[in-house]
Design an enzyme around this catalytic site. Structure first.
Site, short mmCIF file in Angstrom:
data_model
loop_
_atom_site.label_atom_id
_atom_site.label_comp_id
_atom_site.label_asym_id
_atom_site.label_seq_id
_atom_site.Cartn_x
_atom_site.Cartn_y
_atom_site.Cartn_z
N CYS A 132 -32.14 -41.07 3.60
CA CYS A 132 -33.54 -40.66 3.43
C CYS A 132 -34.11 -40.34 4.81
CB CYS A 132 -34.35 -41.77 2.78
SG CYS A 132 -36.12 -41.41 2.77
N CYS A 151 -44.87 -47.81 5.53
CA CYS A 151 -46.02 -48.67 5.83
C CYS A 151 -47.14 -48.47 4.83
CB CYS A 151 -46.54 -48.35 7.22
SG CYS A 151 -45.27 -48.45 8.48
N CYS A 182 -39.20 -35.61 -4.67
CA CYS A 182 -38.08 -35.67 -3.73
C CYS A 182 -37.04 -36.61 -4.33
CB CYS A 182 -38.52 -36.21 -2.37
SG CYS A 182 -37.10 -36.48 -1.27
N CYS A 194 -32.05 -38.16 -1.59
CA CYS A 194 -31.05 -39.21 -1.36
C CYS A 194 -30.03 -39.26 -2.49
CB CYS A 194 -31.74 -40.57 -1.17
SG CYS A 194 -32.91 -40.95 -2.48
N CYS A 219 -42.04 -38.81 -3.35
CA CYS A 219 -40.86 -39.68 -3.32
C CYS A 219 -40.68 -40.39 -4.67
CB CYS A 219 -41.02 -40.73 -2.21
SG CYS A 219 -39.77 -42.03 -2.26
N ASP A 257 -32.00 -53.28 -12.91
CA ASP A 257 -32.56 -53.31 -11.56
C ASP A 257 -33.14 -51.93 -11.25
OD1 ASP A 257 -33.35 -54.30 -9.14
OD2 ASP A 257 -31.35 -54.81 -8.42
N ASP A 258 -34.04 -51.90 -10.24
CA ASP A 258 -34.66 -50.61 -9.92
C ASP A 258 -33.66 -49.68 -9.24
OD1 ASP A 258 -35.02 -51.13 -6.87
OD2 ASP A 258 -35.95 -52.85 -7.85
N SER A 280 -39.55 -55.98 -9.05
CA SER A 280 -39.95 -54.61 -9.35
C SER A 280 -39.31 -54.04 -10.61
CB SER A 280 -39.66 -53.71 -8.14
OG SER A 280 -38.41 -54.03 -7.61
S1 SF4 Z 1 -34.88 -39.19 0.03
FE1 SF4 Z 1 -35.06 -40.71 -1.64
S2 SF4 Z 1 -36.18 -42.43 -0.77
FE2 SF4 Z 1 -36.42 -40.71 0.64
S3 SF4 Z 1 -38.36 -39.74 0.07
FE3 SF4 Z 1 -36.75 -38.71 -1.07
S4 SF4 Z 1 -36.59 -39.87 -2.99
FE4 SF4 Z 1 -37.76 -41.09 -1.59
#
Ligand code: SF4
Length: 476
Positions: free
Chosen positions: A392, A5, A452, A455, A243, A355-356, A290
């Site tokens: 994630c 959000c 992070c 994923c 992230c 692409d992203d 994007s």
């Molecule tokens: S797991 Fe992937 S999408 Fe989720 S916060 Fe970490 S980097 Fe971002």
């Protein structure tokens, strides 16, 4: 509940009406949530709507005229579990004490519910944000309304990613960012109205002509009140986990996160991609919107001319929608159907598509089909984000493993060659290439230890406790 959000809070120290600023900031954050929005001010009932922010000018005029306040908060929402239940549109009223709005994912709602005991009824429609609010209220009552102490206690219980803005019934604002800094939150100043603004992204400041002062630090609480601004550190972690997906896809390109321009980060990951893959190509084109800076970066590094080969509808209502954050597959496909190939640019050409990310592979396959139908000769499809093969737990709605195309394609294999080949077969293109973790981090300009990328790696050590999603909420 996964809540990807956008948040905003404005406090005018000159007593100016801030609702127009809140509404405009929410419009600038629309890319973070397109399902519903809400605003709140002291002594007014919160104003909430489904759909885009003030889609009808009536809403904009009505809110600004009817809520005249020097302090307020706002929220745009993208929820992906359960329905867009109006009762969960934020900000959410908690008792008579405060309203809360949230960006992130709380993964241990069961434990929070247990901690609440029987003091509050928690029907099944109650969101995780609501549960956090109730638990905070309980802690406030136990600590004699010591807000900082209550947050400190709450932070030890909550697992997941969060930024909160809270408006108390006394007209004070609290803004909190979790101690890993998964989701962005920043603070700025609007000099003309002597207002302080806290927002998910600096684009919400830019639209007002306000200056970005700094990020809210991971583990920091900021209080805005008539006494000024106070800052309190509730936790300090040496390992942060910003992230990486915010930089490559989610955030607005004009935004700065942790001092880094999202636009330049995208260009640089495009450059890193060009250092790793050298496909045949007459032109390089982005998947709009994007990936445009990344395709530009790819062109600058490779010398392959940049073209607009796919155009997103900019005129219809769906033009501003983002396919990835639509709540259902039908709605995601409806948005990607509004992307059209530019025949004159692509016919007879060897094309490098940038692409992203390639998450489910469904829209990538659709883009390949469009380009082939438009007469493209050879298509190489490159992703600035490495293969996503794990869920994630920090606020982005990736599907379960079996729906992640890189997981399906590699059949569990971690070999990038196997994944590239398998995804190329699934999306029916000549070549697929994913960036690697080093290319992603170098492009963003932050070390892996500050980001992070769980994923991609499946390593969730950056969470203080192994996250797990509350299955009951998943089935809601
Ligand atoms: S797991 Fe992937 S999408 Fe989720 S916060 Fe970490 S980097 Fe971002």
């Amino acid at each position: 509940m996964k809540e990807k959000c956008g948040l905003v809070a404005v406090y005018s120290y000159s007593g100016k009406a801030v609702m127009p600023m809140i509404m405009n900031s929410l419009r600038a954050l629309q890319h973070r949530g397109q399902e519903s929005w809400g605003v709140a001010a002291p002594n007014y009932p919160p104003y909430k709507k489904l759909g885009l922010v003030a889609e009808y000018n009536y809403d904009f005029v009505h809110v600004n005229k009817s809520i005249v306040t020097p302090v307020g908060i706002g929220h745009v929402r993208y929820s992906t579990i359960g329905t867009s239940d109006f009762r969960n549109v934020q900000p959410i009223q908690i008792g008579n004490e405060f309203l809360i709005a949230h960006n992130g994912t709380i993964t241990n709602s069961y434990e929070l519910e247990k901690a609440l005991g029987h003091e509050f009824a928690t029907p099944t429609w109650v969101s995780d944000t609501h549960l956090v609010g109730l638990r905070l209220l309980q802690l406030l009552r136990q600590t004699g309304y010591d807000w900082f102490r209550s947050f400190e206690l709450l932070s030890k219980e909550v697992v997941g990613a969060y930024c909160f803005v809270i408006l108390t019934n006394k007209g004070e604002v609290y803004a909190i960012r979790d101690d890993r800094g998964f989701r962005p939150l920043c603070i700025g100043r609007h000099r003309d109205t002597d207002s302080m603004i806290i927002a998910s992204e600096s684009c919400a400041l830019s639209i007002l002509g306000a200056d970005l002062e700094r990020d809210v630090n991971p583990g920091e609480i900021i209080k805005m009140s008539k006494d000024g601004i106070e800052s309190y550190v509730f936790s300090q972690q040496s390992r942060h986990a910003h992230c990486a997906f915010e930089y490559t896809y989610f955030a607005h390109p004009v935004t700065y996160i942790e001092g880094r321009s999202v636009y330049l980060a995208r260009k640089n990951v495009g450059r890193e991609l060009a250092k790793r893959y050298h496909p045949d190509g007459d032109i390089v084109i982005p998947v709009p919107d994007s990936a445009r800076p990344a395709a530009l970066g790819f062109y600058e590094e490779s010398g392959i001319p940049f073209e607009e080969g796919l155009l997103k509808d900019r005129y219809g209502r769906k033009g501003g929608l983002r396919s990835f954050i639509q709540p259902s597959m039908e709605e995601r496909l409806a948005v990607t159907r509004m992307i059209l190939p530019l025949i004159e640019a692509v016919r007879g050409q060897d094309i490098v598509v940038v692409d992203d990310s390639i998450v489910r592979g469904i829209s990538s396959k659709q883009m390949v089909r469009y380009l082939k139908n438009a007469g493209a000769k050879k298509i190489s499809f490159l992703s600035t984000f490495p293969p996503i093969t794990y869920p994630c737990y920090a606020g982005i709605d990736f599907p379960t493993k079996k729906d992640l195309v890189a997981y399906q394609a590699g059949n569990g294999s971690k070999s990038i060659e196997d994944i590239n080949k398998g995804v190329a077969d699934i999306i029916q293109t000549d070549l697929v290439g994913y960036n690697d973790v080093k290319g992603l981090c170098d492009g963003i300009g932050l070390p892996e230890s500050e980001l992070c990328i769980s994923c991609v790696t499946g390593d969730y050590k950056c969470f203080k406790k192994m996250p797990h999603l509350d299955e009951r909420k998943l089935k809601k």
